[in-house]
Design a protein around this motif. Sequence first.
Motif: not given
Length: 882
Positions: A633, A647, A683, A690-691, A694, A708
């Motif tokens: 992040s 992220d 992302i 990573h997501i 979110m 994206i």
Amino acid sequence: MPPPHSVASPSTLQLPFEFHLKPARQPMLWAASAYATGIVAGTYLWHPAVLWIAAATTFLLAGLYFLHRRKWLAAALAVGIFFLAGALHIQLRGSTTPLDTSLQPFTDGRLVEMTAHVTHEGGLREGGPGEFRQTLDLQTEDIVTEAGGKVPIRFGVRLAIYSPQPAGSLLPAEARASTLRHFHYGERIRVPLKLKPPRNFHNPGAFDYESYLAANGIAATGSARIGDVHALPGFEGNRLELWRTRIHSSIIAKVHALWPPPQATLLDAMLIGEEAFIDRDTRVDFQRSGTYHILVVSGMNVTILAFVVFWTLRRLRLSDIPATVLTIFFCIAYAFLTEVGAPVWRATLMCSIYLSTRLLYRNRAMVNALGTAALGLLVFDPRQLFTASFQMTFLCVLIVAAIGVPLVERSSRFYRQALAHWDADDFGPTLPPRVAQFRADLRLIAERLARFIGQSWSLRLVRALTIVCLSTFELLLVSAVMQMGLALPMAYYFHRATTIGLPANVAVVPLTQLLMPAAVLAVALSYISPVLAKLPALLTAIALQAITGTVHTLGGLRLADLRVATPSLLFITTASAAIVLAMILARRRLLLVATGLLALLLASLALAFIAPRPHVRGGLLEVTSIDVGEGDSILLVTPQGRTLLIDAGGPIWGSGSQFDFGEDVVAPYLWTRGISRLDAVAISHGHSDHIGGMAAVLKDFHPKELWIGLLPPSRPLENLIAEAHALGINVVRHWEGDKFELGGAKVDVLFPPQDWPVGLEPKNDDSMVLRVSYGATSALLEGDAEKKVERRIATLYHPHADLLKVGHHGSATSTTPEILQAVKPAFAIISVGYRNSFGLPKPSVLARLQASGVHVYRTDLDGAITFYLDGHSVTPAPAAPF
């Protein structure tokens, strides 16, 4: 049959209630306030203990001298003594629970065999797919190392036991959980495991997990599969605690026998404090609607229990003293059984003190009783002062006592006098003129109704409807004052503005007052006969259905999802002053009362709708790698103050844990920075680390755009994009070759190209690679890009950058010699989990970075790291708390 209008003798008439403008003296509140202020001073203004003792002795002698000469001065000196005592106490006790370091030799990642006994048993709950978990608190007895040495040692361990289940089981979660081995208090076990020291996420605003565990006697954590845990003979522990846990478990079993699983899991939490099966979505709905105190055992439960028990005992003709003693006994027994801890014991103490003072005819001493309870608790443990639970409990009761009660006394309670001796004709003239007129109007309405339903029924109906209206008014009034008064701690600790808390509580609190006694009665009767328990169980189910329906409906409104950043010091000071002002003016003239309430209302509205100034440095490009463990992040703040989050962390492999990295890690850091909105989020690719966080970021910060790149088939990606569309967020596809400006910084998209093949699932080489520059300085952000992508970027773009976000957390699949040769970074940041199971970052990667002369920072060692790019140079700095 008695006549419709009777005459009461003067001896039976109650004296009219009088509202006192002058507030009662509250010496214990002053003492508790001084003691609390001293605790704060002793924490942040350290002085030798002998200095505090000398000052207290001086104050004491001076107070004795002025006791009969200047009483006001003696009182001030007495308050000063409490201040000095608080400062001395916290310095002798320590402001934080010291961490147990005796286990450090056993937490180096090597396998040990531990013998221990259970000190606290947790309920079974679902973990990952097809998996159940029981969390136990243990007290070690001995540890056997890999070398075979047996070391007798005692410290607390929190152990997560995983119980894999066959895939595709059609049984409900609770049914499958009931078939698993459940370890109970006092049982002894032996288990091989790797012990880990607790570790916080090293970001400003992060929850202090280490201190939380230390306060509960936990010095290490670990996990093991159920097959590796071996039960041993014998019992270790306290027999009283054993009986408590057995009764606790028996009550839970009765709850699950009386109500179906969805209702039983909620009642577990509401009645007895067992939250094992409460899912995160349910918690969030209660939090958003401002009714979370209903879901968990809190002071409200104790208050309702005390009221019902005391009322019942008085109806059974018990006098005040035995009724009070028995009520206190039941409250203590309830607090003992719930196992919730300090919040319920605080409420029990306050309730006990209030009921005791009531026996001394001190009906106006509620605030003083609260001060006594606060002082006693702070003397017992001064560190409680710094907990959100302690502060909110006492602020809540203080608001009711100091603001709510005076407002009720001068309004609805004043007019309730009109309903006393309702059948007596000669009672009206004894009342104040306004109340007498109100009584006359009500009786006139009753006389009109008597033509249709008779005199007796008309009087009863008018009186009942009036009581309902006055009670509703009181609930609205107290709830409104509570919502305004609690706006500050809600914003500071929970970053929520409960905009619908008033209507939600008005609907839910009366239902809870029905649910609690009905549920307790149902459980109690079920020990005698399940048939007898059916009616109260049905009433409980109806009330619970109404509560959950209200919570889900109101909690689902967009208006309920109002999140706020940490208030500034100015806002905190102003809001605190407004609360104090409203308390001081609550017993003054009406104009002054209105002034205090208006100040409180304006302060609460400001906390909800006026965003604090973000803590950023203007004219610089900021790149901050947030510590999210094994994920990624990154926060970018441009020279013109635009914000981009790339992220949001997440669990490895999409673990089924209810821990939300977006809500619990990323968002607190942003709120601590004073950031309440984001301009854009991106992302890098679709892996869960990573997501995973979110979705919470989208809901909490409402960015204008979601960036994206490649979109391989993925349910989490599809859900995230659907959530963005539902929130009105513009979804933007970015491809290789895109160049644009963002708030004074230049963004170049280096990967992926539009013709890049998309796989059947997300992979590292899907990563969007960005180069962000300001002036002659720049940062290359790789996501999890691996060798193939790195070599392509190095060959096509030769992207020189001063700062490199190392790809794939320092794995050997990334950070190729080609990318290092092309980028030539001066600094590198690796986002990686502390003592992660993958052994990242790899020594070969660190060696390549060192050989290239790169200064490396790591989130596992350095926590959150910020880099400032001023257009000419890059300055690294640990993300200091703001």
